[in-house]
Motif scaffolding. Structure first.
Motif, PDB file in Angstrom:
ATOM      1  N   VAL A 131       0.902  -1.287   0.051  1.00 22.13           N
ATOM      2  CA  VAL A 131      -0.019   0.061   0.009  1.00 22.13           C
ATOM      3  C   VAL A 131       0.983   1.177   0.007  1.00 22.13           C
ATOM      4  O   VAL A 131       1.840   1.346   0.799  1.00 22.13           O
ATOM      5  N   MET A 132       0.721   2.071  -1.024  1.00 20.89           N
ATOM      6  CA  MET A 132       1.381   3.413  -0.817  1.00 20.89           C
ATOM      7  C   MET A 132       1.018   4.474   0.155  1.00 20.89           C
ATOM      8  O   MET A 132      -0.227   4.350   0.351  1.00 20.89           O
ATOM      9  N   PRO A 133       1.668   4.989   0.830  1.00 21.88           N
ATOM     10  CA  PRO A 133       1.466   5.744   1.952  1.00 21.88           C
ATOM     11  C   PRO A 133       0.145   6.798   1.741  1.00 21.88           C
ATOM     12  O   PRO A 133      -0.425   7.456   2.659  1.00 21.88           O
ATOM     13  N   SER A 134       0.089   7.412   0.630  1.00 21.66           N
ATOM     14  CA  SER A 134      -0.713   8.339   0.281  1.00 21.66           C
ATOM     15  C   SER A 134      -2.319   8.002   0.048  1.00 21.66           C
ATOM     16  O   SER A 134      -3.132   8.513  -0.536  1.00 21.66           O
ATOM     17  N   THR A 135      -2.258   6.591  -0.077  1.00 23.80           N
ATOM     18  CA  THR A 135      -3.656   5.764  -0.502  1.00 23.80           C
ATOM     19  C   THR A 135      -4.708   6.136   0.506  1.00 23.80           C
ATOM     20  O   THR A 135      -4.421   6.614   1.824  1.00 23.80           O
ATOM     21  N   ASP A 136      -5.810   6.524  -0.023  1.00 21.56           N
ATOM     22  CA  ASP A 136      -6.952   6.834   0.648  1.00 21.56           C
ATOM     23  C   ASP A 136      -7.300   5.533   1.395  1.00 21.56           C
ATOM     24  O   ASP A 136      -7.779   4.537   0.827  1.00 21.56           O
ATOM     25  N   PRO A 137      -7.366   5.480   2.724  1.00 22.86           N
ATOM     26  CA  PRO A 137      -7.655   4.196   3.445  1.00 22.86           C
ATOM     27  C   PRO A 137      -9.220   3.703   3.191  1.00 22.86           C
ATOM     28  O   PRO A 137      -9.518   2.617   3.200  1.00 22.86           O
ATOM     29  N   ASP A 138     -10.317   4.692   2.854  1.00 26.36           N
ATOM     30  CA  ASP A 138     -11.491   4.427   2.601  1.00 26.36           C
ATOM     31  C   ASP A 138     -11.535   3.371   1.273  1.00 26.36           C
ATOM     32  O   ASP A 138     -12.360   2.752   0.931  1.00 26.36           O
ATOM     33  N   ALA A 139     -10.664   3.748   0.125  1.00 19.14           N
ATOM     34  CA  ALA A 139     -10.461   3.046  -1.005  1.00 19.14           C
ATOM     35  C   ALA A 139     -10.352   1.674  -0.648  1.00 19.14           C
ATOM     36  O   ALA A 139     -10.614   0.668  -1.366  1.00 19.14           O
ATOM     37  N   LEU A 140      -9.377   1.314   0.227  1.00 19.00           N
ATOM     38  CA  LEU A 140      -8.959   0.197   0.767  1.00 19.00           C
ATOM     39  C   LEU A 140     -10.323  -0.723   1.120  1.00 19.00           C
ATOM     40  O   LEU A 140     -10.446  -1.918   0.941  1.00 19.00           O
ATOM     41  N   THR A 141     -10.894   0.055   2.333  1.00 18.83           N
ATOM     42  CA  THR A 141     -12.100  -0.703   3.161  1.00 18.83           C
ATOM     43  C   THR A 141     -13.081  -1.039   1.761  1.00 18.83           C
ATOM     44  O   THR A 141     -13.663  -2.101   1.823  1.00 18.83           O
ATOM     45  N   ARG A 142     -13.287  -0.059   1.025  1.00 21.67           N
ATOM     46  CA  ARG A 142     -14.282  -0.356  -0.279  1.00 21.67           C
ATOM     47  C   ARG A 142     -13.842  -1.545  -1.190  1.00 21.67           C
ATOM     48  O   ARG A 142     -14.778  -2.445  -1.706  1.00 21.67           O
ATOM     49  N   LEU A 143     -12.541  -1.772  -1.244  1.00 17.73           N
ATOM     50  CA  LEU A 143     -12.113  -2.767  -2.009  1.00 17.73           C
ATOM     51  C   LEU A 143     -12.038  -4.079  -1.522  1.00 17.73           C
ATOM     52  O   LEU A 143     -12.433  -5.087  -2.007  1.00 17.73           O
ATOM     53  N   VAL A 144     -11.876  -4.313  -0.113  1.00 20.16           N
ATOM     54  CA  VAL A 144     -12.158  -5.435   0.385  1.00 20.16           C
ATOM     55  C   VAL A 144     -13.636  -5.865   0.505  1.00 20.16           C
ATOM     56  O   VAL A 144     -13.684  -7.064   0.137  1.00 20.16           O
ATOM     57  N   GLU A 145     -14.455  -5.032   0.557  1.00 17.09           N
ATOM     58  CA  GLU A 145     -16.070  -5.236   0.570  1.00 17.09           C
ATOM     59  C   GLU A 145     -16.260  -5.802  -0.860  1.00 17.09           C
ATOM     60  O   GLU A 145     -16.972  -6.773  -1.151  1.00 17.09           O
ATOM     61  N   TYR A 146     -15.564  -5.203  -1.781  1.00 16.95           N
ATOM     62  CA  TYR A 146     -15.882  -5.334  -3.297  1.00 16.95           C
ATOM     63  C   TYR A 146     -15.441  -6.829  -3.439  1.00 16.95           C
ATOM     64  O   TYR A 146     -16.224  -7.540  -4.080  1.00 16.95           O
ATOM     65  N   VAL A 147     -14.190  -7.178  -3.252  1.00 18.75           N
ATOM     66  CA  VAL A 147     -13.822  -8.683  -3.339  1.00 18.75           C
ATOM     67  C   VAL A 147     -14.850  -9.746  -2.594  1.00 18.75           C
ATOM     68  O   VAL A 147     -15.094 -10.878  -3.120  1.00 18.75           O
ATOM     69  N   HIS A 148     -15.111  -9.362  -1.215  1.00 14.63           N
ATOM     70  CA  HIS A 148     -15.972 -10.353  -0.701  1.00 14.63           C
ATOM     71  C   HIS A 148     -17.338 -10.457  -1.211  1.00 14.63           C
ATOM     72  O   HIS A 148     -17.635 -11.691  -1.637  1.00 14.63           O
ATOM     73  N   THR A 149     -18.037  -9.463  -1.801  1.00 12.05           N
ATOM     74  CA  THR A 149     -19.235  -9.440  -2.332  1.00 12.05           C
ATOM     75  C   THR A 149     -19.020 -10.080  -3.858  1.00 12.05           C
ATOM     76  O   THR A 149     -19.852 -10.981  -4.023  1.00 12.05           O
ATOM     77  N   GLN A 150     -18.123  -9.888  -4.485  1.00 17.45           N
ATOM     78  CA  GLN A 150     -18.063 -10.317  -5.924  1.00 17.45           C
ATOM     79  C   GLN A 150     -17.714 -11.925  -5.626  1.00 17.45           C
ATOM     80  O   GLN A 150     -17.777 -12.520  -6.665  1.00 17.45           O
ATOM     81  N   THR A 151     -17.116 -12.132  -4.612  1.00 20.64           N
ATOM     82  CA  THR A 151     -16.507 -13.668  -4.871  1.00 20.64           C
ATOM     83  C   THR A 151     -17.458 -14.642  -3.935  1.00 20.64           C
ATOM     84  O   THR A 151     -17.207 -15.671  -3.690  1.00 20.64           O
ATOM     85  N   ALA A 152     -18.265 -13.996  -3.005  1.00 17.83           N
ATOM     86  CA  ALA A 152     -19.236 -14.852  -2.204  1.00 17.83           C
ATOM     87  C   ALA A 152     -19.808 -15.957  -2.922  1.00 17.83           C
ATOM     88  O   ALA A 152     -20.506 -16.068  -3.800  1.00 17.83           O
ATOM     89  N   ARG A 153     -19.513 -17.170  -2.195  1.00 12.73           N
ATOM     90  CA  ARG A 153     -20.035 -18.385  -2.619  1.00 12.73           C
ATOM     91  C   ARG A 153     -20.956 -19.053  -1.795  1.00 12.73           C
ATOM     92  O   ARG A 153     -20.822 -18.877  -0.855  1.00 12.73           O
TER      93      ARG A 153
END
Ligand code: CP3
Length: 351
Positions: A329-351
């Motif tokens: 993770v680059m230091p200037s990354t918006d942490p909210d973008a990371l939170t949304r990314l986790v949620e996105y991967v989880h929902t897209q791959t839910a089985r």
């Protein structure tokens, strides 16, 4: 083996460890290299006025910093907060981590006499690690903790150069010019690294990652002859614990098969090689980890989702997939973008 690794515990059954073992998962697990650190305001707050290496030696602080991204992002694994040079500092090497620069070594290792700076690491040298991991596993519940260490080549690159380098000219000069000294240096580093990983596993880490971040600077032949035997020694030393072993480097497209053969269960892939192609290169019997370009996180939610979808599509037929970025993770990354990314991967791959 500690309780959290004994099947069938909730940790053992976590999505992250299942994916590492190439078992079916309820969703694709996600964690981020450098998920703890400067992208988080709560990290900057607790680190205020405390030098990096000192912060690595305070168990309560390490525990807090390691837990911060788990609380915030709902990632599927924690990574122990430390640095690859911590075991070197612990055996008395005069080095520091300079803000914005990285590790700087006071007396670089260039000659056989300089090898005297290296001695074996004992658990007592890093008692704060054992203490911190005890605190962490109590707090983490079923979330696995990843321990880590620097691989012999990447550690040697700092020790021989004296600091970060783009060309590794001094390290490579030793590798080509004095192969015996090079082999002795990497062999000692392998022992130190193995000892450091054992401390983490025995304290309760449920997986380990060996960072050979700069191995991509090497040709396959040089990697095979001059580096791989030493990394293989590290992996072999911890094989008996049965915890998944992850192996990662940047720019290692031409080395992926070798990174697996060194003894990894999971091969980390940066963003330069699509995961389906990486799987062909690595061959059967390994899970893959990766590989969203960390700079994509600066492009807005729509682009993040589109590029993440691409990663997930290339991962569709893998034996096991752990979602991660292609590097930290680059230091200037918006942490909210990371939170949304986790949620996105989880929902897209839910089985
Ligand atoms: O991933 C995590 O959340 C765990 C923390 C972690 C750190 N270093 C903390 C850190 C991990 C896994 C590392 C490993 C590490 N350290 C690697 C391999 C991973 C990679 O990025 O390829 C390497 C090459 C290092 C050496 C190192 N230490 C560098 C290049 C730097 C950055 C220098 C800078 O300031 O940009 C460090 C310092 C460092 N290690 C920081 C952190 C959070 C920044 C120091 C700070 O916050 O003050």
């Amino acid at each position: 083996m500690s309780a959290n690794q004994t099947p069938p515990s909730a940790t053992y059954e976590s999505a992250f460890l299942k994916a590492c073992r190439r078992e079916p998962v309820p969703h694709t697990p996600v964690w981020f290299m450098r998920q703890a650190g400067r992208s988080l305001p709560e990290y900057r707050k607790v680190r205020e006025g405390i030098p990096m290496l000192e912060s690595c030696m305070r168990p309560e602080l390490v525990t807090e910093i390691t837990l911060q991204p788990v609380r915030r992002h709902n990632v599927d694994a924690a990574i122990y907060f430390s640095d690859i040079v911590v075991p070197l500092k612990a055996i008395g090497i005069d080095l520091d981590i300079r803000p914005g620069v990285g590790p700087v070594v006071e007396k670089p290792i260039r000659t056989r006499a300089d090898l005297a700076q290296l001695r074996d690491l004992t658990p007592e040298d890093v008692s704060y690690v054992t203490e911190a991991i005890g605190l962490l596993t109590a707090e983490l519940g079923s979330t696995p903790l990843i321990g880590f260490a620097g691989a012999p080549f990447t550690l040697a690159s700092y020790l021989v150069e004296g600091g970060p380098s783009r060309t590794y000219e001094n390290a490579k000069a030793m590798m080509y010019g004095d192969p015996e000294l090079w082999a002795d240096l990497l062999d000692r580093l392998a022992d130190i690294t193995a000892a450091f990983l054992k401390v983490q596993i025995e304290a309760g880490a449920s997986a380990i990652q060996l960072f050979d971040s700069w191995a991509g600077a090497l040709s396959p032949a040089d990697y095979t002859n001059s580096v791989m035997p030493h990394s293989a020694k590290v992996f072999a030393a911890v094989a008996g614990y049965g915890v998944p072993r992850i192996h990662f480097g940047v720019g290692t497209g031409e080395l992926l098969k070798l990174l697996g053969e060194a003894g990894a269960d999971v091969v980390g892939v940066d963003w330069r090689v699509p995961l389906d192609e990486a799987a062909r290169r690595v061959g059967p019997g390994k899970a893959l980890q990766g590989n969203l370009d960390p700079t994509v996180l600066f492009a807005g939610t729509e682009a993040v989702e589109a590029k993440t979808r691409e990663v997930l599509d290339t991962a569709a037929n893998l034996e096991g997939h752990v979602f991660n970025l292609g590097h930290g993770v680059m230091p200037s990354t918006d942490p909210d973008a990371l939170t949304r990314l986790v949620e996105y991967v989880h929902t897209q791959t839910a089985r």
